[in-house]
Design an enzyme around this catalytic site. Structure first.
Site, short mmCIF file in Angstrom:
data_model
loop_
_atom_site.label_atom_id
_atom_site.label_comp_id
_atom_site.label_asym_id
_atom_site.label_seq_id
_atom_site.Cartn_x
_atom_site.Cartn_y
_atom_site.Cartn_z
N MET A 58 0.79 -0.88 0.41
CA MET A 58 0.04 -0.01 0.34
C MET A 58 1.19 1.32 -0.06
O MET A 58 1.82 0.85 0.51
CB MET A 58 -0.68 -0.08 1.15
N CYS A 59 0.07 2.25 0.16
CA CYS A 59 0.65 3.01 0.08
C CYS A 59 1.81 3.83 -1.49
O CYS A 59 1.85 2.86 -2.06
CB CYS A 59 2.20 4.19 1.31
#
Lengths: 284, 284, 284, 284
Positions: free
Chosen positions: C1-2
């Site tokens: 994620m991110c």
């Protein structure tokens, strides 16, 4: 630090704790009377039980100061329950102001809040965590000393499963042993700072609220109990006697209005409220 | 309501206004000394000029109380400018706590902040808006009386374009006429509540700060000015004399530390700071 | 994620990473191109070095989505540095959205950010913490896997104090050993979920950025490096060659605009940027 | 922009609109299906009626994206009502993300929400406000076009006090005239941008929901209605037929799960739900 209030009785609105009386919990968020520092503006939280919908209590928390949170002002008059909790926070130095660090904390059907601090928490934290069960360890989501105290209480509660049919007795044992565990650790680690452990613990039917400070320190943080019905007239609140079946129990860091009807809980005692709302105050 | 501070001089860190001195603006957010109500916890804002990067000032605002905003504590020591503004808010009843309602307000290269209130603002608002130019009207993004005051000031500023090469004189006219306009409206509408108009207005090089209250009311909100250099020693702050080229101007609702070196601005006067940092205090 | 981005080079504005190019980090907050899930709206953070004022980097974080944070839009064009970091977060399920859980994390003069996740973090957490030094343990303030990874990196960094005069080599050892430690733990605990460890670690002068995924899994999260100068024309951003002394290093989860000039970092490699901005990409 | 959902029927939990069905409103906050832009992450709001406690609906709003708001996830399963509203916002460019700008808006016992935009609102705003009554003018607390639309609706509602005993007819007149007023203004001011006016208006017993776009533009924003009972099975939601006395009315920007049972509202029509939950769809 912090101030809290709790209610067990015939259903009332949350606003009767939080906004209506003259020394409501919102009032205590900016002008607490029985603390050197009157300000408890680092977030707040409320919890209430809706047994017909869910066993676990509902909870609403915010990092806004309670006095200017529009949602709290909107929810308070339309939230009604027989068991209500409310807490305004003054963050201990170094502990983050985040929603997850606001009280009350919920574990299954239990709600918990804390007014005070664990002396030398930074130094004790690691050892304290080492002593926890995996379940209690994993349930800690934030960084407060309070949530760690709850973890110790939870473990002691689990240790007394044999008392499953005597929950109030079980809870008292858990609370007493948790405090003893925390104190022993503090002494072993030679921490001089005292612990302040005003702890409120409920399953929505019964409640235990302690008023504790480490030996040699005076006084513990303030704590009061009142029995009866809350009457709010021209802005002030009074708890007045009423027929037993309508009688409620109020436990709060400070009287919510007039002091009449409120009794100070003696230091190092715990208030135990049973499912029939009978109240006993016993030494820890 | 509210407290503010402003700086013009050799570049300093924002922390020198906001966190370091004993009565820093963060201190004033929870323990203001010269207001009946010590609490200014309904958000804050800071602005600073970075002329090498942009004409318009930078601004950072938050609805968190200033005392617990981690971003403010992080930005203050690494933000450095020759012109700094900081404001902590105590929201007037009924006015929303939102980021857009926090001061300072920025319009082009100007920054503006307000400590006080427009008497009877709710009743005057509609007529006040009717008198605005479209540009000033459309620039109002929030709901505060303060942003409406700025709109009147902006219109009066625009009305004196002929004074483009004498900005300080132009600003004084704008401020004086804006206050007169607001007072005339208040009188016409028979509002009894007075207006408190401590207004700070700057282009990053010059500044005007008024201390005003409607006739017949006493006192205006507090306002101080100091000239020299800020020295912070063992937690306290003092403004001490220094060579002219290093001398700065501090204007604040309250002295930022020791009162030595701070002068109270007389009521219904305006402090005018020119680009050479000469200071004049003249009647409104 | 991110998603994240990092810059080392002649001073530029934060807006050149965060808002200006066509695939700026704000664009990646709502429309990332190289993830199945385009949304990274669970808060953000930026950090930058201001060596003339403080050794530790400045940091600004918020739980607002990056695309609608007025403060970020205000700070980006007036924040200028030779070393910038920016991160937009997509919270792993179960990890709280709080300011303290936003990246970058700062430890002394170091800044750190992570794109990915530790496989089975919930199961590994307790053992992972047991292996930490007290200093690294105590520095963990939030609940993310990322901050625990940083703790392991910090301990490995401390373990190589003998390399104090070869910081880039020391950092590479620390990063490599931290990843090995985490992988060993994952295997011992029989966790099947892979770890994704795109880690960025800098002291403001040098930087190390890894692209790692556990063996047997494909592909690692995306990571790119570009050298040259960023040119933003009609909304698109390109990194173009330029004289060595003006040449910068950009490292980002996705090219910030046109792909020209960006090279994909090979899987299980680390990009090492030295103080002279020479770049080496070596196997982990 | 935005997506909304509304419910009238036997009491259900808020979670049945907001979290449980496969295309719940939270799902629509990050992955709306019938908009070019799938993201509605600029805050949200919910409202519900608790007639035994208060005539005015309860409302809870936040600037957090709906998908990561812990309070919403906590409140949804314990909030139960016969009339529920929920809204996720995609802020129009230039309009602030603030709690006060989140829908639903409450005026006395009415709740209102809007999906769409007033074409050329910036240009029309001042004239639009000039036409309002003082009461409607003063009630506007935020800066959205939506709250201005509500002000026009409120004024038209007041103009038909003669229909006090036929509230549904009165509301239809108010809605129709408000749309006509807004369109006339748009035409007079030669605004080319169309208005999208999907408006939901309820007193907790009856509801009116329009689907409107200015002439010459296609299509209006999506709007659906379904009658029956919501069944959530293995993650998907279906509205199925049920006995009349248990039958509810669902109106939403998108079906909350399977499309079966949902009918698209024709363009430029209004869905009128009476106190007996009979539904009529009539041309505007």
């Amino acid at each position: 630090m912090c101030r809290f209030a709790m209610y067990l009785g015939p259903p009332i609105r949350l606003s009767q704790l939080v906004t209506e009386p003259s020394n409501s919990l919102i009032h205590q968020s900016y002008d607490a009377k029985e603390r050197a520092e009157p300000l408890n503006g680092d977030g707040f939280g409320v919890a209430w039980y809706v047994p017909e919908l869910r066993e676990a209590p509902a909870v609403f928390k915010s990092i806004s100061p309670a006095w200017n949170d529009a949602n709290l002002l909107n929810l308070a008059p339309v939230t009604r329950s027989h068991c209500l909790l409310a807490h305004v926070r003054a963050a201990s130095p170094g502990l983050a102001v985040s929603q997850g660090n606001c009280h009350p904390f919920v574990r299954g059907r239990f709600a918990f809040m804390h007014n005070g601090s664990v002396g030398g928490f930074g130094e004790l934290r690691r050892r304290l965590r080492q002593g926890l069960s995996d379940a209690a360890y994993d349930a800690i989501a934030g960084s407060t000393d309070s949530e760690h105290v709850l973890a110790v209480v939870s473990d002691r509660w689990e240790a007394h499963a044999a008392l499953a049919d005597r929950p109030l007795e079980r809870g008292q044992k858990a609370l007493r042993e948790a405090i003893a565990t925390l104190e022993a650790l503090r002494v072993e680690e030679k921490v001089e700072a005292p612990s302040y452990l005003n702890l409120a613990f409920t399953d929505g039917e019964r409640a235990l609220v302690s008023r504790f400070v480490s030996p040699g320190t005076e006084p513990a943080h303030s704590l009061y109990v009142a029995r009866g019905a809350l009457v709010v007239e021209s802005g002030a609140g009074r708890v007045v006697p009423c027929p037993a079946e309508e009688s409620a129990v109020f436990i709060a860091s400070e009287p919510l209005g007039d002091r009449e009807g409120w009794e100070a809980v003696p230091q190092n005692h715990v208030v135990a409220v049973d499912a029939d709302r009978s109240v006993q105050t016993v030494a820890l």
